[in-house]
Motif scaffolding. Sequence first.
Motif, PDB file in Angstrom:
ATOM      1  N   ALA A 163       0.430   5.808 -17.606  1.00 26.91           N
ATOM      2  CA  ALA A 163       1.363   5.133 -16.700  1.00 26.91           C
ATOM      3  C   ALA A 163       0.797   3.807 -16.223  1.00 26.91           C
ATOM      4  CB  ALA A 163       1.678   6.044 -15.510  1.00 26.91           C
ATOM      5  N   ARG A 164      -0.512   3.764 -15.938  1.00 25.33           N
ATOM      6  CA  ARG A 164      -1.115   2.516 -15.468  1.00 25.33           C
ATOM      7  C   ARG A 164      -1.063   1.431 -16.536  1.00 25.33           C
ATOM      8  NH1 ARG A 164      -6.569   4.708 -12.321  1.00 25.33           N
ATOM      9  NH2 ARG A 164      -5.481   5.792 -10.619  1.00 25.33           N
ATOM     10  N   LEU A 165      -1.363   1.803 -17.785  1.00 29.02           N
ATOM     11  CA  LEU A 165      -1.303   0.814 -18.855  1.00 29.02           C
ATOM     12  C   LEU A 165       0.113   0.308 -19.055  1.00 29.02           C
ATOM     13  CD1 LEU A 165      -3.736   2.411 -21.476  1.00 29.02           C
ATOM     14  CD2 LEU A 165      -4.150   0.427 -20.027  1.00 29.02           C
ATOM     15  N   THR A 166       1.085   1.218 -19.017  1.00 31.87           N
ATOM     16  CA  THR A 166       2.475   0.807 -19.204  1.00 31.87           C
ATOM     17  C   THR A 166       2.935  -0.098 -18.068  1.00 31.87           C
ATOM     18  OG1 THR A 166       2.924   2.897 -20.357  1.00 31.87           O
ATOM     19  CG2 THR A 166       4.805   1.648 -19.575  1.00 31.87           C
ATOM     20  N   VAL A 167       2.644   0.317 -16.834  1.00 34.96           N
ATOM     21  CA  VAL A 167       3.031  -0.508 -15.680  1.00 34.96           C
ATOM     22  C   VAL A 167       2.332  -1.855 -15.723  1.00 34.96           C
ATOM     23  CG1 VAL A 167       2.914  -0.681 -13.170  1.00 34.96           C
ATOM     24  CG2 VAL A 167       3.621   1.460 -14.228  1.00 34.96           C
ATOM     25  N   GLY A 168       1.053  -1.873 -16.081  1.00 33.36           N
ATOM     26  CA  GLY A 168       0.337  -3.140 -16.177  1.00 33.36           C
ATOM     27  C   GLY A 168       0.943  -4.056 -17.228  1.00 33.36           C
ATOM     28  N   LEU A 169       1.323  -3.479 -18.384  1.00 29.57           N
ATOM     29  CA  LEU A 169       1.955  -4.281 -19.437  1.00 29.57           C
ATOM     30  C   LEU A 169       3.273  -4.877 -18.950  1.00 29.57           C
ATOM     31  CD1 LEU A 169       2.092  -5.195 -22.417  1.00 29.57           C
ATOM     32  CD2 LEU A 169       3.205  -3.011 -22.931  1.00 29.57           C
ATOM     33  N   VAL A 170       4.091  -4.058 -18.292  1.00 28.06           N
ATOM     34  CA  VAL A 170       5.386  -4.539 -17.807  1.00 28.06           C
ATOM     35  C   VAL A 170       5.200  -5.591 -16.716  1.00 28.06           C
ATOM     36  CG1 VAL A 170       7.509  -3.840 -16.631  1.00 28.06           C
ATOM     37  CG2 VAL A 170       6.574  -2.406 -18.437  1.00 28.06           C
ATOM     38  N   VAL A 171       4.234  -5.374 -15.828  1.00 22.06           N
ATOM     39  CA  VAL A 171       3.995  -6.355 -14.764  1.00 22.06           C
ATOM     40  C   VAL A 171       3.528  -7.685 -15.340  1.00 22.06           C
ATOM     41  CG1 VAL A 171       2.500  -6.879 -12.803  1.00 22.06           C
ATOM     42  CG2 VAL A 171       3.566  -4.644 -12.966  1.00 22.06           C
ATOM     43  N   LEU A 172       2.608  -7.655 -16.302  1.00 28.84           N
ATOM     44  CA  LEU A 172       2.148  -8.897 -16.920  1.00 28.84           C
ATOM     45  C   LEU A 172       3.293  -9.615 -17.627  1.00 28.84           C
ATOM     46  CD1 LEU A 172      -1.307  -7.825 -18.417  1.00 28.84           C
ATOM     47  CD2 LEU A 172      -0.878  -9.293 -16.437  1.00 28.84           C
ATOM     48  N   LEU A 173       4.138  -8.847 -18.326  1.00 27.85           N
ATOM     49  CA  LEU A 173       5.278  -9.467 -18.993  1.00 27.85           C
ATOM     50  C   LEU A 173       6.257 -10.037 -17.975  1.00 27.85           C
ATOM     51  CD1 LEU A 173       6.759 -10.090 -21.605  1.00 27.85           C
ATOM     52  CD2 LEU A 173       7.852  -7.841 -21.462  1.00 27.85           C
ATOM     53  N   ALA A 174       6.468  -9.323 -16.855  1.00 33.89           N
ATOM     54  CA  ALA A 174       7.372  -9.823 -15.822  1.00 33.89           C
ATOM     55  C   ALA A 174       6.848 -11.123 -15.222  1.00 33.89           C
ATOM     56  CB  ALA A 174       7.549  -8.765 -14.731  1.00 33.89           C
ATOM     57  N   VAL A 175       5.533 -11.188 -14.968  1.00 38.21           N
ATOM     58  CA  VAL A 175       4.953 -12.429 -14.440  1.00 38.21           C
ATOM     59  C   VAL A 175       5.102 -13.562 -15.449  1.00 38.21           C
ATOM     60  CG1 VAL A 175       2.798 -13.503 -13.708  1.00 38.21           C
ATOM     61  CG2 VAL A 175       3.360 -11.203 -12.933  1.00 38.21           C
ATOM     62  N   ARG A 178       0.823  -1.211   0.000  1.00 38.82           N
ATOM     63  CA  ARG A 178       0.000   0.000   0.000  1.00 38.82           C
ATOM     64  C   ARG A 178       0.854   1.256   0.000  1.00 38.82           C
ATOM     65  NH1 ARG A 178      -4.590  -1.678   4.518  1.00 38.82           N
ATOM     66  NH2 ARG A 178      -5.631  -3.288   3.249  1.00 38.82           N
ATOM     67  N   ARG A 179       2.071   1.158   0.587  1.00 39.86           N
ATOM     68  CA  ARG A 179       2.929   2.342   0.642  1.00 39.86           C
ATOM     69  C   ARG A 179       3.656   2.596  -0.674  1.00 39.86           C
ATOM     70  NH1 ARG A 179       4.124   0.426   5.999  1.00 39.86           N
ATOM     71  NH2 ARG A 179       5.970  -0.653   5.216  1.00 39.86           N
ATOM     72  N   LEU A 180       3.639   1.630  -1.593  1.00 42.26           N
ATOM     73  CA  LEU A 180       4.321   1.821  -2.867  1.00 42.26           C
ATOM     74  C   LEU A 180       3.612   2.909  -3.678  1.00 42.26           C
ATOM     75  CD1 LEU A 180       5.018  -1.861  -3.951  1.00 42.26           C
ATOM     76  CD2 LEU A 180       6.665  -0.209  -3.065  1.00 42.26           C
ATOM     77  N   PRO A 181       4.389   3.735  -4.395  1.00 37.36           N
ATOM     78  CA  PRO A 181       3.755   4.778  -5.225  1.00 37.36           C
ATOM     79  C   PRO A 181       2.946   4.159  -6.355  1.00 37.36           C
ATOM     80  CG  PRO A 181       6.118   4.622  -5.675  1.00 37.36           C
ATOM     81  CD  PRO A 181       5.858   3.764  -4.470  1.00 37.36           C
ATOM     82  N   ARG A 182       1.742   4.665  -6.548  1.00 36.27           N
ATOM     83  CA  ARG A 182       0.866   4.139  -7.584  1.00 36.27           C
ATOM     84  C   ARG A 182       0.815   5.093  -8.765  1.00 36.27           C
ATOM     85  NH1 ARG A 182      -4.416   1.954  -4.162  1.00 36.27           N
ATOM     86  NH2 ARG A 182      -3.268   0.498  -2.817  1.00 36.27           N
ATOM     87  N   PRO A 183       0.846   4.551  -9.981  1.00 32.79           N
ATOM     88  CA  PRO A 183       0.736   5.430 -11.154  1.00 32.79           C
ATOM     89  C   PRO A 183      -0.623   6.114 -11.189  1.00 32.79           C
ATOM     90  CG  PRO A 183       0.582   3.105 -11.784  1.00 32.79           C
ATOM     91  CD  PRO A 183       0.965   3.135 -10.335  1.00 32.79           C
ATOM     92  N   ARG A 184      -0.634   7.394 -11.500  1.00 28.87           N
ATOM     93  CA  ARG A 184      -1.863   8.177 -11.483  1.00 28.87           C
ATOM     94  C   ARG A 184      -2.501   8.321 -12.865  1.00 28.87           C
ATOM     95  NH1 ARG A 184      -2.642  10.544  -6.636  1.00 28.87           N
ATOM     96  NH2 ARG A 184      -0.910  10.635  -5.193  1.00 28.87           N
ATOM     97  N   THR A 185      -1.686   8.457 -13.900  1.00 27.84           N
ATOM     98  CA  THR A 185      -2.244   8.660 -15.231  1.00 27.84           C
ATOM     99  C   THR A 185      -2.594   7.325 -15.867  1.00 27.84           C
ATOM    100  OG1 THR A 185      -0.054   8.589 -16.288  1.00 27.84           O
ATOM    101  CG2 THR A 185      -0.837  10.728 -15.483  1.00 27.84           C
ATOM    102  N   LEU A 186      -3.539   7.368 -16.796  1.00 30.30           N
ATOM    103  CA  LEU A 186      -3.945   6.160 -17.499  1.00 30.30           C
ATOM    104  C   LEU A 186      -2.784   5.597 -18.303  1.00 30.30           C
ATOM    105  CD1 LEU A 186      -6.165   4.200 -18.376  1.00 30.30           C
ATOM    106  CD2 LEU A 186      -6.772   5.818 -20.188  1.00 30.30           C
TER     107      LEU A 186
END
Length: 487
Positions: free
Chosen positions: A15-27, A5-13
């Motif tokens: 950034a969220r899409l990019t982070v989600g793409l990278v997280v899915l690829l990392a998994v 919960r303390r981790l910084p969360r992306p605010r813009t759409l």
Amino acid sequence: MRALRRLPRPRTLRARLTVGLVVLLAVSCAAVGLAAVVELNGFLTQRLDEQLVQVGTRFPESMEHDPPRTDHDGDEHLDTRRQATGTFGARLLDGRVTHRGLIRSGDPSADLDVDLTAADQRRLARLPADGRPHTIELSALHDYRVIASPGRDGDVLIVGLPLEPVEATVHRLERVAGIVFGLALVITGVAGALWVRWSLRPLSRVAATATRVSELPLASGEVALPPRVPVSDPRSEVGRVAAAFDRMLGHVEGALTKRHASEERLRRFAADASHELRTPVASVRGHAELALLHPGPVPAEVTRALERIAAESSRMGEMVDDLLLLARLDAGRPLERRPVDLTRLVLDAVTDARAAGPGHRWTLDLPEEPVTVTGDAHRLHQVLGNLLANARLHTPAGTEVTVTLSAGQGTARLSVHDDGPGVPEDVQPGVFERFTRAEHRRRAGASGGGAGLGLSIVAAVVEAHGGGVELESKPGSTTFTVLLSTA
């Protein structure tokens, strides 16, 4: 969970899409890498087990002779034929290690001097003699894959091969996979960010247009809305949002245009009506005053009627002048721009107020140096007169009215304070609007009221000078503050 919960969360759409793409690829990369490592480790371990089965127990069987066989030179000799480097052999009798050996690299003979701790010997003794591969850790030799089989003399023969080649191969795969997947994540993150940014360009244009619209003064006047958002593909979600936004802007622009046209018609009507009424009102007042000057006898009732006609026509004339002034200010008519001595205006206005309201106590608080602003002296005098008249008309006799003038940091501050009953809270938000009258609730023995245009003229004139007017009021303390630029 709290750390997440303390981790910084992306605010813009984006950034969220990019982070989600990278997280899915990392998994996905982690799953593929883990599966590859587990599969390779199992495959190599199985090959090692097959090799152990093929090796058999020839090497530990040669240790069954007590003492081991010796060659013609008298040296102990073990059967190391077709044995791989690192092969470990041991003979156990009654749970005790009687012999052990290790085939060293580059030496076809066996090394009988193998250091085994008591813990190592206990581990070897606990191995089941079932002929199946088991993994065991020896302090001097590290991890080994061993098979324990029963011997011909009631002993247990153990043969083993090192797991180090398997582990080295698996670790190499882990390093290579980590490097490759890390580069893939970096490249995908950069490429994904560029792709998402390119894909969301229409939405960014919608947001930029909405921001420009939100910054426009839509309260009054003519409003020029920014250009419409170009719709790239009406079949996409972003394209539908852009099309809907453009339609909404069209409706807003149409409503604003109709409202502006209505305001212009009302403003022209007020200006024209005020201008046309000035002459007949002045004529009625003139005829009433002329009738009052008639030398012959006039009944008292007629005289009173003529006096009321003259007074009301005079009041109507002032109202017409005020409406005409407001209409001109609404139309943006420029005022005079000359240096004005506010100190002199305050002195003159308070002098007039003392004469008009002798029952009030008038106090001045002026700076030592004159305060000068640029503006229309006549209109600024009207602002002061209206504020003082408001304090006089809406407060009872004996009220103290204090006029304070100060200057600093490029701003002249003029305040009119009285200790009267105050402005009701429900009236304060619209006190500067036209035809706002609350004297029946504010006055307590006040002398009279106005048409409700005085404070609206104050606000309009001050705004035309680039300033502002504020109100702070509570029972026993009411302060009108005018702010003007001295630059």
